[in-house]
Design an enzyme around this catalytic site. Structure first.
Site, PDB file in Angstrom:
ATOM      1  N   LYS A 128      33.761  91.984  51.878  1.00 57.44           N
ATOM      2  CA  LYS A 128      35.073  91.162  51.526  1.00 57.44           C
ATOM      3  C   LYS A 128      36.080  92.159  50.770  1.00 57.44           C
ATOM      4  CE  LYS A 128      32.902  87.818  49.527  1.00 57.44           C
ATOM      5  NZ  LYS A 128      31.676  88.286  49.510  1.00 57.44           N
TER       6      LYS A 128
ATOM      7  N   ARG B 286      33.962  78.819  47.475  1.00 58.35           N
ATOM      8  CA  ARG B 286      32.597  79.303  47.791  1.00 58.35           C
ATOM      9  C   ARG B 286      31.902  77.793  47.771  1.00 58.35           C
ATOM     10  NH1 ARG B 286      32.739  84.819  45.403  1.00 58.35           N
ATOM     11  NH2 ARG B 286      30.710  85.562  45.309  1.00 58.35           N
TER      12      ARG B 286
ATOM     13  N   ARG C 152      25.816 100.053  45.787  1.00 59.05           N
ATOM     14  CA  ARG C 152      27.034  99.957  45.493  1.00 59.05           C
ATOM     15  C   ARG C 152      27.512 100.647  44.324  1.00 59.05           C
ATOM     16  NH1 ARG C 152      30.124  94.287  45.725  1.00 59.05           N
ATOM     17  NH2 ARG C 152      28.699  93.650  44.534  1.00 59.05           N
TER      18      ARG C 152
ATOM     19  N   ARG D 145      27.707  97.361  38.852  1.00 55.81           N
ATOM     20  CA  ARG D 145      27.875  95.968  38.591  1.00 55.81           C
ATOM     21  C   ARG D 145      26.570  95.519  37.961  1.00 55.81           C
ATOM     22  NH1 ARG D 145      31.343  92.697  43.037  1.00 55.81           N
ATOM     23  NH2 ARG D 145      29.956  91.164  42.349  1.00 55.81           N
TER      24      ARG D 145
ATOM     25  N   ARG E 268      21.861  85.596  44.243  1.00 54.64           N
ATOM     26  CA  ARG E 268      23.249  85.493  44.750  1.00 54.64           C
ATOM     27  C   ARG E 268      23.150  84.878  46.315  1.00 54.64           C
ATOM     28  NH1 ARG E 268      25.404  91.092  43.504  1.00 54.64           N
ATOM     29  NH2 ARG E 268      27.376  90.342  44.590  1.00 54.64           N
TER      30      ARG E 268
HETATM   31  P1  AP5 Z   1      32.034  94.980  49.162  1.00 55.48           P
HETATM   32  O1  AP5 Z   1      33.351  95.189  49.721  1.00 55.48           O
HETATM   33  O2  AP5 Z   1      31.993  95.318  47.632  1.00 55.48           O
HETATM   34  O3  AP5 Z   1      31.536  93.651  49.315  1.00 55.48           O
HETATM   35  P2  AP5 Z   1      31.816  91.990  48.815  1.00 55.48           P
HETATM   36  O4  AP5 Z   1      31.718  91.239  50.127  1.00 55.48           O
HETATM   37  O5  AP5 Z   1      32.963  92.144  48.261  1.00 55.48           O
HETATM   38  O6  AP5 Z   1      30.885  91.922  47.878  1.00 55.48           O
HETATM   39  P3  AP5 Z   1      30.831  91.183  46.254  1.00 55.48           P
HETATM   40  O7  AP5 Z   1      29.393  91.374  45.777  1.00 55.48           O
HETATM   41  O8  AP5 Z   1      31.867  91.518  45.728  1.00 55.48           O
HETATM   42  O9  AP5 Z   1      30.730  89.631  47.018  1.00 55.48           O
HETATM   43  P4  AP5 Z   1      30.421  88.508  46.109  1.00 55.48           P
HETATM   44  O10 AP5 Z   1      31.024  87.411  46.617  1.00 55.48           O
HETATM   45  O11 AP5 Z   1      28.823  88.423  45.529  1.00 55.48           O
HETATM   46  O12 AP5 Z   1      30.903  88.905  44.575  1.00 55.48           O
HETATM   47  P5  AP5 Z   1      32.288  88.484  43.709  1.00 55.48           P
HETATM   48  O13 AP5 Z   1      32.793  89.588  43.008  1.00 55.48           O
HETATM   49  O14 AP5 Z   1      33.236  87.657  44.800  1.00 55.48           O
HETATM   50  O15 AP5 Z   1      30.938  95.898  49.781  1.00 55.48           O
HETATM   51  C1  AP5 Z   1      29.624  95.844  49.252  1.00 55.48           C
HETATM   52  C2  AP5 Z   1      29.069  97.417  49.670  1.00 55.48           C
HETATM   53  O16 AP5 Z   1      28.841  97.501  50.890  1.00 55.48           O
HETATM   54  C3  AP5 Z   1      29.888  98.488  48.909  1.00 55.48           C
HETATM   55  O17 AP5 Z   1      29.008  99.471  48.482  1.00 55.48           O
HETATM   56  C4  AP5 Z   1      30.632  98.992  50.052  1.00 55.48           C
HETATM   57  O18 AP5 Z   1      31.108 100.226  50.095  1.00 55.48           O
HETATM   58  C5  AP5 Z   1      29.655  98.705  51.464  1.00 55.48           C
HETATM   59  N1  AP5 Z   1      30.232  98.585  52.625  1.00 55.48           N
HETATM   60  C6  AP5 Z   1      31.432  97.621  52.954  1.00 55.48           C
HETATM   61  N2  AP5 Z   1      31.467  97.491  54.200  1.00 55.48           N
HETATM   62  C7  AP5 Z   1      30.736  98.220  54.672  1.00 55.48           C
HETATM   63  C8  AP5 Z   1      30.428  98.544  56.141  1.00 55.48           C
HETATM   64  N3  AP5 Z   1      31.179  97.974  57.254  1.00 55.48           N
HETATM   65  N4  AP5 Z   1      29.291  99.272  56.343  1.00 55.48           N
HETATM   66  C9  AP5 Z   1      28.572  99.736  55.439  1.00 55.48           C
HETATM   67  N5  AP5 Z   1      28.819  99.733  54.175  1.00 55.48           N
HETATM   68  C10 AP5 Z   1      29.727  98.827  53.804  1.00 55.48           C
HETATM   69  O19 AP5 Z   1      31.626  87.195  42.775  1.00 55.48           O
HETATM   70  C11 AP5 Z   1      30.726  87.719  41.785  1.00 55.48           C
HETATM   71  C12 AP5 Z   1      30.334  86.600  40.727  1.00 55.48           C
HETATM   72  O20 AP5 Z   1      31.504  85.944  40.408  1.00 55.48           O
HETATM   73  C13 AP5 Z   1      29.478  85.260  41.712  1.00 55.48           C
HETATM   74  O21 AP5 Z   1      28.177  85.721  41.735  1.00 55.48           O
HETATM   75  C14 AP5 Z   1      29.944  84.263  40.701  1.00 55.48           C
HETATM   76  O22 AP5 Z   1      29.034  84.092  39.779  1.00 55.48           O
HETATM   77  C15 AP5 Z   1      31.494  84.544  40.337  1.00 55.48           C
HETATM   78  N6  AP5 Z   1      32.329  83.991  41.249  1.00 55.48           N
HETATM   79  C16 AP5 Z   1      33.237  84.589  41.953  1.00 55.48           C
HETATM   80  N7  AP5 Z   1      34.128  83.675  42.941  1.00 55.48           N
HETATM   81  C17 AP5 Z   1      33.608  82.375  42.454  1.00 55.48           C
HETATM   82  C18 AP5 Z   1      33.998  81.308  43.038  1.00 55.48           C
HETATM   83  N8  AP5 Z   1      34.838  81.033  43.988  1.00 55.48           N
HETATM   84  N9  AP5 Z   1      33.089  80.277  42.459  1.00 55.48           N
HETATM   85  C19 AP5 Z   1      32.300  80.237  41.787  1.00 55.48           C
HETATM   86  N10 AP5 Z   1      31.863  81.675  41.178  1.00 55.48           N
HETATM   87  C20 AP5 Z   1      32.561  82.517  41.672  1.00 55.48           C
HETATM   88 MG    MG Z   2      33.843  91.873  46.234  1.00 56.97          MG
END
Ligand code: AP5
Ligand code: MG
Length: 208
Positions: free
Chosen positions: A13, A88, A122, A152, A163
């Site tokens: 994402k 979410r 990552r 992270r 997660r």
């Molecule tokens: P990346 O682009 O970083 O993936 P992502 O989908 O952004 O993953 P996140 O871990 O950031 O998502 P998340 O939803 O768990 O975390 P968030 O920060 O939102 O890519 C991942 C890896 O894959 C990288 O190494 C990249 O290089 C590689 N990659 C990407 N595309 C690829 C491809 N096509 N092929 C190969 N490799 C690839 O949330 C963190 C925490 O915050 C949550 O757990 C929660 O506690 C809190 N939080 C955030 N939002 C909310 C909400 N709305 N409600 C409640 N709690 C929330």
């Molecule tokens: Mg992300």
């Protein structure tokens, strides 16, 4: 265009949101990035959110809903935005519908096995936010700004499992929620990054 990027942790994402936002000239609104910044700055929101994030749980709906409501009221969101990681839960999606009109929801699909591998490899830049995978890195410095890359805290193996479980229980129901509204478009997040980018642009009706 007001767009939601839906998908499990590690689906890509953030990676794709940066590229699509640059292309469309609209801001990326990542609730995860906003919360991590609040933790770093030790704001009241950050202090309240830290324990949830460290466990791999979701931060309470009321906290993130307020964050997004305030953010979307900023002038730079008037031309459109990509919501990365929000909503979410179904209550978050219902709240969002009261203060925003969404044009499309992109669901980025990847299997749990691939996600675990991606997240354990990552690395992120603490200075500019760029995201990498160890398999495509030659050193430990950010290719954009030179800062030393970090892992992270919530990318540790046991937190990743929580997660993923939280995603399946609380976020996956949004696939039906938005499908019933006719807004859902699914793309293959296991495809190479450029192919995934092209599929998202096509799903949004934007020529590459
Ligand atoms: P990346 O682009 O970083 O993936 P992502 O989908 O952004 O993953 P996140 O871990 O950031 O998502 P998340 O939803 O768990 O975390 P968030 O920060 O939102 O890519 C991942 C890896 O894959 C990288 O190494 C990249 O290089 C590689 N990659 C990407 N595309 C690829 C491809 N096509 N092929 C190969 N490799 C690839 O949330 C963190 C925490 O915050 C949550 O757990 C929660 O506690 C809190 N939080 C955030 N939002 C909310 C909400 N709305 N409600 C409640 N709690 C929330
Ligand atoms: Mg992300």
């Amino acid at each position: 265009m007001n767009v939601i990027f839906l998908g499990p942790p590690g689906a890509g994402k953030g990676t794709q949101a940066v590229r699509v936002c640059e292309r469309l000239g609209i801001p990326q609104i990542s609730t995860g990035d906003i919360l991590r910044r609040a933790i770093k700055e030790q704001t009241p929101t950050g202090l309240a959110a830290k324990a949830y994030i460290d466990r791999g749980d979701l931060v309470p709906d009321s906290v993130v809903i307020d964050i997004v409501r305030e953010r979307l009221a900023q002038p730079d969101c008037q031309k459109g935005y990509i919501l990365d990681g929000f909503p979410r839960t179904v209550p978050q999606a219902q709240a969002l519908a009261e203060f925003a009109t969404i044009d499309a929801v992109i669901d980025i699909e990847v299997s749990d096995e691939a996600l675990t591998q991606r997240l354990s490899g990552r690395r992120v830049c603490p200075a500019c936010g760029a995201t990498y995978h160890v398999s495509r890195l030659s050193g430990d410095a950010c290719e954009k700004c030179g800062a030393k890359l970090i892992q992270r805290d919530d990318d540790k193996a046991e937190t990743v499992l929580s997660r993923l479980a939280v995603y399946h229980a609380q976020t996956a129901p949004l696939i039906d929620f938005y499908s019933e509204k006719g807004l859902l478009r699914t793309v293959d997040g296991a495809a190479p990054m450029d192919d995934c980018f092209a599929a998202i642009l096509k799903a949004l009706g934007e020529a590459e």
